[in-house]
Design a protein around this motif. Structure first.
Motif, PDB file in Angstrom:
ATOM      1  N   ILE A 168       0.804  -1.148  -0.092  1.00  0.00           N
ATOM      2  CA  ILE A 168       0.054   0.148   0.082  1.00  0.00           C
ATOM      3  C   ILE A 168       0.751   1.160   0.021  1.00  0.00           C
ATOM      4  CG2 ILE A 168      -1.460   1.252   1.352  1.00  0.00           C
ATOM      5  CD1 ILE A 168      -2.881  -1.318   2.441  1.00  0.00           C
ATOM      6  N   HIS A 169       1.862   1.111   0.617  1.00  0.00           N
ATOM      7  CA  HIS A 169       2.818   2.370   0.827  1.00  0.00           C
ATOM      8  C   HIS A 169       3.566   2.428  -0.575  1.00  0.00           C
ATOM      9  CE1 HIS A 169       6.011   4.795   3.589  1.00  0.00           C
ATOM     10  NE2 HIS A 169       5.404   5.451   2.541  1.00  0.00           N
ATOM     11  N   ASP A 170       3.687   1.590  -1.233  1.00  0.00           N
ATOM     12  CA  ASP A 170       4.437   1.681  -2.566  1.00  0.00           C
ATOM     13  C   ASP A 170       3.370   2.448  -3.540  1.00  0.00           C
ATOM     14  OD1 ASP A 170       6.994   1.021  -1.670  1.00  0.00           O
ATOM     15  OD2 ASP A 170       6.650  -1.198  -2.303  1.00  0.00           O
ATOM     16  N   ALA A 171       2.088   1.952  -3.281  1.00  0.00           N
ATOM     17  CA  ALA A 171       1.112   2.142  -4.329  1.00  0.00           C
ATOM     18  C   ALA A 171       0.904   3.669  -4.042  1.00  0.00           C
ATOM     19  CB  ALA A 171      -0.270   1.337  -4.119  1.00  0.00           C
ATOM     20  N   LEU A 172       0.755   4.261  -2.836  1.00  0.00           N
ATOM     21  CA  LEU A 172       0.547   5.598  -2.489  1.00  0.00           C
ATOM     22  C   LEU A 172       1.470   6.380  -3.078  1.00  0.00           C
ATOM     23  CD1 LEU A 172      -0.543   5.154   1.329  1.00  0.00           C
ATOM     24  CD2 LEU A 172      -2.059   5.893  -0.638  1.00  0.00           C
ATOM     25  N   LYS A 197       2.032  11.055  -5.601  1.00  0.00           N
ATOM     26  CA  LYS A 197       3.312  11.653  -6.342  1.00  0.00           C
ATOM     27  C   LYS A 197       3.553  13.178  -5.619  1.00  0.00           C
ATOM     28  CE  LYS A 197       1.824   9.898 -10.855  1.00  0.00           C
ATOM     29  NZ  LYS A 197       1.319   9.948 -12.219  1.00  0.00           N
ATOM     30  N   ILE A 198       4.043  12.977  -4.336  1.00  0.00           N
ATOM     31  CA  ILE A 198       4.546  14.175  -3.928  1.00  0.00           C
ATOM     32  C   ILE A 198       5.930  13.775  -3.323  1.00  0.00           C
ATOM     33  CG2 ILE A 198       2.449  15.356  -3.095  1.00  0.00           C
ATOM     34  CD1 ILE A 198       2.572  13.796  -0.343  1.00  0.00           C
ATOM     35  N   ARG A 199       6.665  14.856  -2.770  1.00  0.00           N
ATOM     36  CA  ARG A 199       7.934  14.639  -2.393  1.00  0.00           C
ATOM     37  C   ARG A 199       8.065  13.895  -0.824  1.00  0.00           C
ATOM     38  NH1 ARG A 199      11.314  20.150  -4.095  1.00  0.00           N
ATOM     39  NH2 ARG A 199      11.089  20.036  -6.295  1.00  0.00           N
ATOM     40  N   ASP A 200       6.975  14.285  -0.162  1.00  0.00           N
ATOM     41  CA  ASP A 200       7.154  13.707   1.067  1.00  0.00           C
ATOM     42  C   ASP A 200       6.395  12.378   1.095  1.00  0.00           C
ATOM     43  OD1 ASP A 200       6.655  13.024   3.811  1.00  0.00           O
ATOM     44  OD2 ASP A 200       6.290  15.030   4.414  1.00  0.00           O
ATOM     45  N   ASP A 201       7.149  11.065   1.463  1.00  0.00           N
ATOM     46  CA  ASP A 201       6.709   9.867   1.218  1.00  0.00           C
ATOM     47  C   ASP A 201       6.341   9.221   2.465  1.00  0.00           C
ATOM     48  OD1 ASP A 201       9.169   9.358   2.303  1.00  0.00           O
ATOM     49  OD2 ASP A 201       9.996   8.109   0.680  1.00  0.00           O
ATOM     50  N   ARG A 202       6.217  10.094   3.466  1.00  0.00           N
ATOM     51  CA  ARG A 202       5.655   9.248   4.731  1.00  0.00           C
ATOM     52  C   ARG A 202       4.389   8.992   4.637  1.00  0.00           C
ATOM     53  NH1 ARG A 202       6.429  14.220   8.759  1.00  0.00           N
ATOM     54  NH2 ARG A 202       5.819  15.454   6.818  1.00  0.00           N
ATOM     55  N   PHE A 203       3.982   7.810   5.128  1.00  0.00           N
ATOM     56  CA  PHE A 203       2.700   6.982   4.945  1.00  0.00           C
ATOM     57  C   PHE A 203       1.534   7.980   5.349  1.00  0.00           C
ATOM     58  CE2 PHE A 203      -0.774   4.158   5.881  1.00  0.00           C
ATOM     59  CZ  PHE A 203      -0.733   3.062   4.898  1.00  0.00           C
ATOM     60  N   SER A 204       1.477   8.399   6.560  1.00  0.00           N
ATOM     61  CA  SER A 204       0.593   9.136   6.926  1.00  0.00           C
ATOM     62  C   SER A 204       0.153  10.612   6.093  1.00  0.00           C
ATOM     63  CB  SER A 204       0.643   9.826   8.476  1.00  0.00           C
ATOM     64  OG  SER A 204       1.905  10.435   8.523  1.00  0.00           O
ATOM     65  N   VAL A 205       1.295  10.900   5.676  1.00  0.00           N
ATOM     66  CA  VAL A 205       1.163  12.214   4.703  1.00  0.00           C
ATOM     67  C   VAL A 205       0.534  11.941   3.359  1.00  0.00           C
ATOM     68  CG1 VAL A 205       2.261  14.173   3.437  1.00  0.00           C
ATOM     69  CG2 VAL A 205       3.010  13.523   5.745  1.00  0.00           C
ATOM     70  N   GLY A 242      -3.547  12.076  -0.590  1.00  0.00           N
ATOM     71  CA  GLY A 242      -4.082  11.201  -1.398  1.00  0.00           C
ATOM     72  C   GLY A 242      -5.742  11.364  -1.437  1.00  0.00           C
ATOM     73  N   ALA A 243      -6.406  11.293   0.045  1.00  0.00           N
ATOM     74  CA  ALA A 243      -7.660  11.219   0.213  1.00  0.00           C
ATOM     75  C   ALA A 243      -8.405  12.329  -0.208  1.00  0.00           C
ATOM     76  CB  ALA A 243      -7.951  11.335   1.734  1.00  0.00           C
ATOM     77  N   LYS A 244      -7.776  13.537  -0.488  1.00  0.00           N
ATOM     78  CA  LYS A 244      -8.320  14.660  -0.924  1.00  0.00           C
ATOM     79  C   LYS A 244      -8.472  14.646  -2.654  1.00  0.00           C
ATOM     80  CE  LYS A 244      -6.192  17.846   2.490  1.00  0.00           C
ATOM     81  NZ  LYS A 244      -5.243  18.912   2.579  1.00  0.00           N
ATOM     82  N   HIS A 245      -7.873  13.950  -3.136  1.00  0.00           N
ATOM     83  CA  HIS A 245      -7.922  13.630  -4.497  1.00  0.00           C
ATOM     84  C   HIS A 245      -8.386  12.543  -5.266  1.00  0.00           C
ATOM     85  CE1 HIS A 245      -6.043  17.566  -4.219  1.00  0.00           C
ATOM     86  NE2 HIS A 245      -4.963  17.179  -3.598  1.00  0.00           N
ATOM     87  N   HIS A 246      -8.364  11.511  -4.374  1.00  0.00           N
ATOM     88  CA  HIS A 246      -8.664  10.152  -4.891  1.00  0.00           C
ATOM     89  C   HIS A 246      -9.722   9.417  -3.994  1.00  0.00           C
ATOM     90  CE1 HIS A 246      -5.342  10.474  -7.887  1.00  0.00           C
ATOM     91  NE2 HIS A 246      -4.466  11.097  -6.694  1.00  0.00           N
ATOM     92  N   GLN A 247     -10.809   9.014  -4.836  1.00  0.00           N
ATOM     93  CA  GLN A 247     -11.976   8.496  -4.138  1.00  0.00           C
ATOM     94  C   GLN A 247     -11.359   6.985  -3.161  1.00  0.00           C
ATOM     95  OE1 GLN A 247     -14.853   9.556  -3.708  1.00  0.00           O
ATOM     96  NE2 GLN A 247     -15.337   7.899  -2.248  1.00  0.00           N
ATOM     97  N   ALA A 248     -10.747   6.210  -4.027  1.00  0.00           N
ATOM     98  CA  ALA A 248     -10.172   4.979  -3.383  1.00  0.00           C
ATOM     99  C   ALA A 248      -9.433   5.202  -1.903  1.00  0.00           C
ATOM    100  CB  ALA A 248      -9.344   4.053  -4.364  1.00  0.00           C
ATOM    101  N   ILE A 249      -8.666   6.196  -1.968  1.00  0.00           N
ATOM    102  CA  ILE A 249      -7.716   6.699  -0.715  1.00  0.00           C
ATOM    103  C   ILE A 249      -8.754   7.136   0.241  1.00  0.00           C
ATOM    104  CG2 ILE A 249      -6.029   7.807   0.329  1.00  0.00           C
ATOM    105  CD1 ILE A 249      -4.691   7.848  -2.505  1.00  0.00           C
ATOM    106  N   GLU A 250      -9.692   7.985  -0.175  1.00  0.00           N
ATOM    107  CA  GLU A 250     -10.629   8.465   0.956  1.00  0.00           C
ATOM    108  C   GLU A 250     -11.405   7.386   1.369  1.00  0.00           C
ATOM    109  OE1 GLU A 250     -13.335  10.838   2.808  1.00  0.00           O
ATOM    110  OE2 GLU A 250     -11.529  11.418   2.300  1.00  0.00           O
TER     111      GLU A 250
END
Length: 238
Positions: free
Chosen positions: A18-22, A27-35, A40-48
């Protein structure tokens, strides 16, 4: 004990997937899972859809990995339902998720020189509100029911509207511009969401995305996606 170890290992594997998929989707520079989950939840329905679950699983993962006191020994153990659910999320985020799966499969389109009566008959049969229009085998835009009604309102005479000689081209003069994008059939849902998001950032209200074989205007439409199609995706179905 063997079963418990396997559950923890399955959980870790799915979490990492999941982390790799996120990273690929958000596609942001900060690759921390929580971030990645938050953004991602703001732009992608699956993550939301899975945002709350993912936030809880991040805490459980920390307990499993960072609080491990010995090789093969975990201080926290996920139960089977948790493991099966995180595996499902991993499948959703890592699957092909082709955009054609949510697109309108039967795209009804018309030619620039077609009679408007043909379009009206199509509206009666299919109840769509917008139709791609082609000229010389190339899509030149969308014709909407709103433009047809507008034309009728302007051209009504003594409560009669004569349509016998009216063509699609005549109605298009009353049509406002509806931005559309063309994408190949290989595109996935996350990429389509990004197209709509970028259009919004550029203050362009994208009306639809038309799927063709290679994303070319002159190719036959294989599917059509609107912003509403993205909103109505249900990732909770097993």
């Amino acid at each position: 004990m063997i079963t418990e170890q396997l559950l923890s290992e399955r959980f870790e594997v799915s979490f990492n997937q999941i982390h790799d998929a996120l990273k690929k989707i958000v596609k942001i520079r900060d690759d921390r899972f929580s971030v990645l989950v938050k953004v991602g939840a703001k732009h992608h329905q699956a993550i939301e859809t899975y945002k709350s679950d993912l936030e809880q699983y991040a805490k459980l993962r920390n307990a499993i990995v960072h609080d491990k006191v010995d090789i093969g020994y975990y201080i926290a153990e996920p139960n089977i339902k948790v493991v099966e659910h995180i595996e499902k999320i991993a499948r959703v985020l890592n699957g092909p998720n082709y955009a054609t799966s949510i697109a309108t499969k039967e795209v009804i389109f018309y030619n620039y020189e077609d009679s408007i009566l043909k379009v009206i008959q199509g509206i009666k049969e299919h109840s769509y509100s917008q139709y791609p229009i082609y000229r010389n085998k190339e899509c030149i835009g969308l014709l909407t029911t709103g433009a047809i009604v507008k034309w009728m309102a302007i051209n009504v005479a003594e409560n009669i509207v004569k349509l016998d000689c009216i063509k699609v081209s005549d109605i298009l003069e009353y049509e406002v511009e509806h931005p559309i994008a063309f994408v190949p059939k290989s595109i996935n849902i996350f990429e389509v969401e990004e197209i709509f998001e970028n259009a919004h950032k550029d203050k362009k209200e994208l009306e639809a995305v038309i799927i063709t074989e290679n994303g070319k205007k002159h190719e036959a439409p294989l599917g059509l996606i609107t912003a509403w199609d993205l909103i109505e995706i249900d990732y909770t179905v097993e």
